[in-house]
Design an enzyme around this catalytic site. Structure first.
Site, PDB file in Angstrom:
ATOM      1  N   GLU A  38       0.817  -1.219   0.000  1.00 50.03           N
ATOM      2  CA  GLU A  38       0.000   0.000   0.000  1.00 50.03           C
ATOM      3  C   GLU A  38       0.850   1.269   0.000  1.00 50.03           C
ATOM      4  OE1 GLU A  38      -2.845  -0.379   3.184  1.00 50.03           O
ATOM      5  OE2 GLU A  38      -4.045  -1.827   2.071  1.00 50.03           O
ATOM      6  N   GLU A  80      -4.700  -8.650  -0.718  1.00 48.26           N
ATOM      7  CA  GLU A  80      -5.311  -8.521   0.615  1.00 48.26           C
ATOM      8  C   GLU A  80      -6.817  -8.346   0.437  1.00 48.26           C
ATOM      9  OE1 GLU A  80      -3.069  -6.095   3.331  1.00 48.26           O
ATOM     10  OE2 GLU A  80      -4.890  -5.365   4.292  1.00 48.26           O
TER      11      GLU A  80
END
Length: 803
Positions: free
Chosen positions: A429, A522
């Site tokens: 991220e 994820e």
């Protein structure tokens, strides 16, 4: 420097697996360290008074020894941090004076500095890197020596709990002047079929003497049964203070291919001989397998489509902190494999070396991840997850420019021989919108924040680092802002694009980029992710957030960490683990859960990406006023029939459960609630039984004999039971634990993330009628007695034996 040309193998018959004897020594260096919390003047010097320093064994996490406090930070579990010093005195034999001695730290959290006999060896800021120093020039051979280590960690330096101290193993490594270089063996399988495999072995040999040497590099290969199947042999000369680089190759007929279903491991035994004397010998496990990602067929293992069913994992293990014994780690991985999980994402950092060995052996695929931050610092929540104003502690970005290339290369060099590793991830991220990078496509675009375009040259640099070390696996990154990363070109740099959540955007990605290789790096618990993975061949698979509850990212005070895992910090299964098993496992199973009063049938079992409706796994509901209880059964069987005290409450099939959950409303009656699942000619039964009042404490160990090596552990579950031996699930008595004899109490946990009792306490409440004791053996043989007391119940005692 000599480069060896291609060498062909001689096939041999017979032979046995090699013995472990080797002129190279690798000694465990975990014991008899002395520790002081707080800074100390010149504690690096050889002769320093150690009064007040206490003896510890590493792995050791000194933050877990502190008290929880609301004045600490939620991101790191409301636990303290600070400076800690370690010192160890040791004797180096005089006959080692013509050898090389180095020390290897598998990981130190964090910003470590190391000295030997007062001489500075260097520093390493990243908590998760494995590193080594040459001690030889500064050692006193035949006399005492002192290693000193200083750790320095700020409380709010991480988004989750990273632990503090020497929290991984330490090794002393002794070699001859001529030896295999560190990370000097690189084994690949560039051509693999069921009939034949080509194995390529590259070896770097260092000659650190002042004279050239003539050597034989001999590599024996043993099959998974320990039979020697071939030998590679080549003589060569290495210059003084030089490095020889060798390439050997062989063909193996009818190879046993490595896979999660059959994790077959071969062994390469590397010997260096100088004038018929073996001067170095190393054993390297490897697997023969091929991995490939395809835009249309997803992930292919050994040429066949293979769905990735994985979870993300952090490093800590609840009350143990980040100082996790090997056996605890192995048990956790086995629990995950048991519910159908076949892949682990290293969130969001390299793991300890033993993790990869275990994944190789157990058959778990690995997404090896390097960083959570690059050049920009992320928000670290200090008052609760997404609560109030975060800290912007620089964290790893403070060291990124100087250390990122080395940390990444070290990860790849260390882990590249592991067949379990299928992906290199350069970040998690990093592109998160507004934290801190922003781009014009963002909903809340902020031109005052650093531009997401700056991530592209950094990604190119990191990708080049990886490919320089290993070009046999694809490079990925877990992206959180596909719109921006598509626009900037970041996503296009990746061999495989990992996507965190963003379900609708993911669908758009599939349509807009037909040649792109994609997977969910994820996801939450929603069945929509699993359905898409199962039905669309382009989607390689998913990694679920998260496998185990972990310390840090606490949602508020009082809470010590994230509580939305499949398993709690003890490793006790939650209802969501059984639900996932019903989706992922092919082994017939069934499980019964009953919704608590806080959550009835009016809502989905899961809420958003993380939340799961409150659920209990018991049949003790006499005090519940509801006329009928919402009962759920998770099962992969075609048909499930529910019985209450022998009376059928009806059958339900998967056709009755579009979200994979079979539901009944059941009027409570004490007794037995039973689910019977059938399908494919097999039957499974799951029972809940109404328990009476607690009569005693049962102590249930995973084993009772331990090696007297100072490291092996036994896991003991405390269970309050009634007179008939049934678990009393609502018992929450405070249990006190005492361990005497040839072992020690390592941890006592109950899996309750809202229990702010110190992690090192010997007393803890039961939670859902359970608690977990972890006992570690000492270094002497003898009995170990575990005694547990609770008010109103007889004392329970268990005898273990250390041999």
């Amino acid at each position: 420097m000599n480069v060896l040309k291609l060498i062909f193998a001689l096939l041999l018959v017979g032979g046995t697996a090699p013995a472990a004897n080797s002129p190279r020594l690798r000694q465990n260096f975990d014991f008899d360290w002395r520790f002081q919390l707080g800074d100390a003047t010149e504690a690096y010097a050889q002769n320093v008074p150690e009064k007040g320093w206490r003896v510890v064994q590493v792995p050791h996490d000194y933050s877990r020894e502190g008290d929880f406090s609301e004045t600490n930070d939620s991101c790191t579990a409301f636990l303290p941090a600070g400076i800690g010093w370690y010192r160890k005195t040791f004797v180096v034999p005089s006959d080692w004076s013509n050898r090389l001695v180095s020390i290897q730290f598998d990981g130190v959290s964090e910003t470590s500095k190391v000295w030997v006999n007062g001489h500075s060896l260097g520093e390493r800021p990243y908590a998760y890197s494995t590193f080594a120093y040459d001690l030889t020039p500064w050692l006193h051979f035949g006399d005492t020596n002192v290693i000193a280590v200083r750790c320095d960690r700020d409380r709010d330096d991480s988004r989750w709990y990273p632990g503090s101290g020497i929290d991984r193993h330490v090794w002393l490594i002794i070699t001859a002047q001529t030896h295999v270089a560190r990370y000097g063996i690189y084994i690949t399988t560039p051509e693999v079929t069921a009939r034949q495999a080509r194995v390529k072995i590259e070896t770097r040999v260092r000659n650190e003497s002042n004279q050239g040497c003539n050597i034989h590099l001999i590599t024996d290969i043993f099959d998974p049964n320990g039979k020697k199947i071939l030998t590679l042999d080549h003589p060569d000369e290495i210059d003084a203070n030089g490095t020889g680089k060798f390439t050997q190759a062989a063909e193996i007929a009818s190879p046993e291919l490595w896979s999660p279903d059959a994790p077959s491991l071969y062994t390469a035994v590397t010997e260096i001989r100088d004038a018929d004397k073996v001067v170095d010998r190393l054993e390297t496990k490897f697997g023969i397998r091929s991995v490939r990602f395809d835009a249309q067929r997803g992930f292919l293992l050994n040429g066949q489509p293979f769905k990735i069913k994985g979870v993300c994992l952090h490093d800590d293990a609840g009350a143990l902190g980040t100082a996790v014994p090997d056996q605890v780690l192995e048990r956790r991985l086995r629990l995950l494999k048991g519910i159908g999980c076949i892949a682990i994402r290293c969130s969001h950092n390299p793991k300890a070396p033993e993790f990869y060995d275990l994944c190789d052996r157990l058959g778990l695929l690995v997404m090896d991840e390097a960083f959570d931050e690059w050049t920009g610092e992320k928000s670290k929540w200090i008052h609760g997850w997404n609560v109030g104003a975060p800290s912007h502690h620089p964290g790893y970005p403070a060291f990124f420019e100087e250390w990122a290339d080395r940390d990444l290369r070290d990860m790849v060099h260390r882990d590249r021989n592991h067949p379990s590793v299928i992906l290199w991830s350069i970040g998690n991220e990093i592109d998160y919108p507004g934290d801190p990078f922003s781009y014009t496509t963002d909903k809340n675009y902020d031109p005052n924040k650093p531009s997401a375009t700056t991530l592209v040259p950094v990604a190119r640099r990191l990708i080049a680092d990886v490919r320089e070390c290993d070009d046999t696996r694809p490079v990925t990154s877990a992206l959180a802002n596909l719109s921006a990363s598509d626009a900037t070109g970041l996503a296009g740099l990746l061999d495989v694009v990992g996507v965190n959540y963003q379900f609708d955007r993911f669908l758009n990605e599939l349509a807009s980029y037909p040649d792109r290789k994609v997977f969910f790096s994820e996801t939450g618990f929603g069945v929509d992710y699993a359905d898409l993975c199962a039905t669309n061949p382009r989607v390689a698979g998913q990694f679920l957030w998260v496998g185990f509850d972990y310390l840090g990212e606490a949602k508020n005070w009082p809470a010590r960490g994230w509580d939305d895992g499949l398993f709690d910090t003890c490793g006790f299964e939650k209802p969501r683990a059984y639900f996932r098993q019903s989706l992922w496992s092919e082994t017939p199973m069934a499980y019964i859960g009953v919704r608590s009063r806080a959550a009835d049938h009016g809502a989905k079992s899961w809420q958003g990406d993380f939340g799961w409706q409150p659920m209990r796994n018991d049949w003790n509901w006499a005090d519940d006023p509801r006329p009928a209880l919402p009962v759920e059964v998770y099962s992969n069987c075609k048909t499930v029939e529910l019985f209450l005290n022998g009376k059928s409450l009806g059958q339900k099939t998967l056709a009755d459960a579009p979200d994979r959950i079979r539901r009944w409303r059941v009027h409570f009656e004490p007794g037995e609630l039973k689910a019977v699942g059938t399908g494919s000619g097999k039957e499974v039964v799951y029972r809940l039984v109404t328990a009476g009042k607690p009569a005693r404490l049962d102590l249930i160990p995973d084993h009772v004999r331990l090696a007297a090596d100072g490291e092996q552990v036994a896991r003991i579950e405390i269970r309050p039971v009634d007179a008939k031996g049934f678990l009393v699930p609502n018992e929450d008595a405070v249990c006190s634990v005492e361990v005497v004899g040839a072992g020690r109490l390592l941890a006592l946990d109950n899996g309750n993330q809202e229990d702010m009792t110190p992690l090192t306490a010997h007393q803890r409440k039961l939670h859902n009628g359970r608690a977990l004791v972890i006992v570690q053996s000492g270094r002497r043989s003898g009995p170990i007695f575990v005694k547990v007391t609770a008010s109103g119940l007889p004392e329970a005692e268990l005898k273990l034996q250390a041999d």
